[in-house]
Design an enzyme around this catalytic site. Sequence first.
Site, PDB file in Angstrom:
ATOM      1  N   PHE B 189       1.461  -1.609  -0.152  1.00 34.64           N
ATOM      2  CA  PHE B 189      -0.361  -0.195  -0.137  1.00 34.64           C
ATOM      3  C   PHE B 189       1.002   1.731   0.179  1.00 34.64           C
ATOM      4  CE2 PHE B 189      -2.173   3.156   1.480  1.00 34.64           C
ATOM      5  CZ  PHE B 189      -4.161   3.524   0.686  1.00 34.64           C
ATOM      6  N   ASP B 295       9.458   2.914   1.703  1.00 33.96           N
ATOM      7  CA  ASP B 295       8.269   3.496   2.106  1.00 33.96           C
ATOM      8  C   ASP B 295       7.832   3.485   3.599  1.00 33.96           C
ATOM      9  OD1 ASP B 295       5.592   4.442   2.969  1.00 33.96           O
ATOM     10  OD2 ASP B 295       4.275   3.709   1.099  1.00 33.96           O
ATOM     11  N   LYS B 326       1.786  10.293   7.932  1.00 33.73           N
ATOM     12  CA  LYS B 326       1.131   9.572   8.987  1.00 33.73           C
ATOM     13  C   LYS B 326       1.607  10.683  11.125  1.00 33.73           C
ATOM     14  CE  LYS B 326      -0.857   5.846   7.434  1.00 33.73           C
ATOM     15  NZ  LYS B 326      -2.065   5.416   7.909  1.00 33.73           N
ATOM     16  N   THR B 351       2.841  24.736  -6.005  1.00 33.03           N
ATOM     17  CA  THR B 351       2.872  26.271  -5.240  1.00 33.03           C
ATOM     18  C   THR B 351       3.404  26.492  -3.449  1.00 33.03           C
ATOM     19  OG1 THR B 351       0.652  26.377  -6.819  1.00 33.03           O
ATOM     20  CG2 THR B 351       0.611  27.972  -4.429  1.00 33.03           C
TER      21      THR B 351
END
Lengths: 471, 471
Positions: B189, B295, B326, B351
């Site tokens: 995931f 990750d 998280k 931005t």
Amino acid sequence: MSVSATYFPTEPTAPTVKTTEFPGEKSKVAIKSLGTVFDSRTAYFVADYEKSIGNYLVDVDGNTYLDVYAQIASIPLGYNNPALIEAAKSDKMIRAIVDRPAIGNFPGKDTEEIIAEILKIAPKGQDKVWSGLSGADANELAFKATFFWYQSKKRGYANPFSEEENVSVMKGQSPGSPDLAILSFERAFHGRLFASGTTTSSKPIHKLDLPSFNWPKAEYPSYKYPLDKHEAENKEEDKRCLEIVDKLFQTWKVPIAGLLVEPIQSEGGDNHGSKEFFQGLRDITLKYGALLIVDEVQTGVGATGKLWAHEHFELSPLPDIVTFSKKFQSAGYYFHDPEIVPNQPYRQFNTWCGDPARIILAGAIGHEVLKHDLPALAQKVGTYLFTKLEALQQKYPKYLQDLRGKNRATFIAWSLDDATARNKFLADMKTVGVNIGGCAENSVRLRPTLVFEEKHADLLVEAIEKVLSKY
Amino acid sequence: MSVSATYFPTEPTAPTVKTTEFPGEKSKVAIKSLGTVFDSRTAYFVADYEKSIGNYLVDVDGNTYLDVYAQIASIPLGYNNPALIEAAKSDKMIRAIVDRPAIGNFPGKDTEEIIAEILKIAPKGQDKVWSGLSGADANELAFKATFFWYQSKKRGYANPFSEEENVSVMKGQSPGSPDLAILSFERAFHGRLFASGTTTSSKPIHKLDLPSFNWPKAEYPSYKYPLDKHEAENKEEDKRCLEIVDKLFQTWKVPIAGLLVEPIQSEGGDNHGSKEFFQGLRDITLKYGALLIVDEVQTGVGATGKLWAHEHFELSPLPDIVTFSKKFQSAGYYFHDPEIVPNQPYRQFNTWCGDPARIILAGAIGHEVLKHDLPALAQKVGTYLFTKLEALQQKYPKYLQDLRGKNRATFIAWSLDDATARNKFLADMKTVGVNIGGCAENSVRLRPTLVFEEKHADLLVEAIEKVLSKY
């Protein structure tokens, strides 16, 4: 009392320039030092936000710029706006920062109120919202909603996924991961992630070396200015571009689920499309059963004289999805059709589903925008400014080519001969105390805050003339 | 005094259950009402964050849950942590909220300090960071950095883009938009946007109906538990999976620029990979000239007993990129190789380039984590808890299958027979006052805060036994 005077009783009455070079000495040192922890090659100068106020941005060398760029078109109500400071100090905000909820699973008792607040500034007819974190994120979330909707139509909204879909999607293969496309336009800017990046086509630097989906690009109109002197040609241009869009729907090798478009292409050069062009796009999406997604990341929240720029186009039916970010400080998309809510939970979902802290701020921004009718103020000031710029154009036609944005409030732009001339102009404007931005290769775009008034417009025009008179 | 007692002198000493159904009556009403402005189908209950404290999450019915899920593994230091409240009330934070800078163009005078603060908690050997907004965003920004790096190696870091590249990229075609891939794993995931979604393979619901890039998936090891009784088989499993990865690099039809992997597959079932497996992956990426992207969105910031979970694997050279989000509340990626900074400005750019408000909070979190050595606390409490769970497993083997996470602190999980049994267990835990989460179809995952101590572990084990004793 004027809005800016109400918010900012101590706002300067004019810019102050302290250095002869930009960035100044202190900024230079600070940019170099920042470079040890961050890629600071893109920094114009280092700002002192503590000292910045209203329409004035102060840098560490003490230069006080009249700011008509407002970060990257993203400061809504001026620096250190007291109404937003109050929101930032509220218990609700502190809790949103410290106890950031995963609002999909564990909403708080104020989640409904927080979201209801940003629905008050929704585009006409849009009554639902989904929250994200940036303009690119907002657009990609909108693509997801579009693809879910498109396949649900095909499958039947209430029907379950097939076993074949459940198996193939885990391999990233059709039919679970179908070949579907979003149509966008040449010169468009919709963000820099992979799907949003696929729909972006303003400059190579935005996406060189990144893999891309194979999605169609149509042509966005290129009008001749002034508009009222080129009506017939511009009408032809609309027709030509609409035919290209229609043809892409007919011939593209995979189905087009949605059409994504900016009401005014901003990064791509402040390219405008007419009401008729947008009405034509609406018709084409209806004809082919695709959603119309309007990207209002840069145009939204008042700067074009309406809360949302697409409201100028009187579309019927309304756009299916309207995305937002920038001046709203929070990001996401508005919509109305209940079938754009995915047919099962956990499809449009992630850990945070936006940031309540930023949604609270957006609510406070929306409240002020409505309270003071800031779109009307932008329209009034924009009309005033445009007239002055037209007069200046008579005097300096070479440096104010294709002046555009009439009746689109302060969303005004013009072009110079080329990138060199434009970049020199932007740099020279700093010497007279104005922070101003560009778009495309050779254009200048005005993106002041919503508390930019006639007195600021006068200062801006004076400053432009001061620069141009030396050319 | 214990860390939790220091932060939360008034933390409850045990959960309190007020309702017989979950969600309770007041939550049910609030969820229905929330449904008018937000997709509330995924809400477990409606929380009262004002009353929540430390390891206890309170809902609007007055249920006070011991929270071992901590939102979705994303609350680092307990609810209403006073150190974070102080950070949230600081002038620096208020300015970051109200005057949100576009830090690429207009960094503030405190931008360097803010970023330097999150570098203090960087994984060993990583000395640079790039900021994003969510885990999916962090991973996609890492993919961008990886593709930039890969093509720059090929082209020569200092060499300009060719005219052909500049033209083709605007059409989304090769060579400007090259065919390149990121290799990920089955059951992984990594987020739910389009490129991150391509690398996610845990459940169909995460990505059904979304177009996908054609990128390779390898197998992540499936070990037999307990590990010390299946050493030979598990070693074989590592070998088998590494061979698959190696073969994909040799045979995949487009070049693989990076390998993306979780130190522990979390959403996918708390699947662990051994030190040897990860060392093998490191070797393969070196062999084929690809970046190793770890990750750590869910595993980072202390919960596995080290600041960053991959530090358990003693990789050499270190991972090229480590992504986070998280529990750190801010998102982005750490790295060290200067050539992972794109060879030109405005390539990794947008931005806002992250959110300074969230970066400030991450700095405050990091400060507390280091000050109290919270990874060591997690290790101590986790070891204590694991031993108790092993004892419980002897008594209720059917409900604590494949107990895993030994020596990975509080990052503990186990499985039940199937989804029905697991979902019943999660629901039953609410009746004894525990908020607990699942992963994969049939597993339970513990994701308490970093201020979860032995006394909380005792309460958790008691609660589990209370539920299981009735089965």
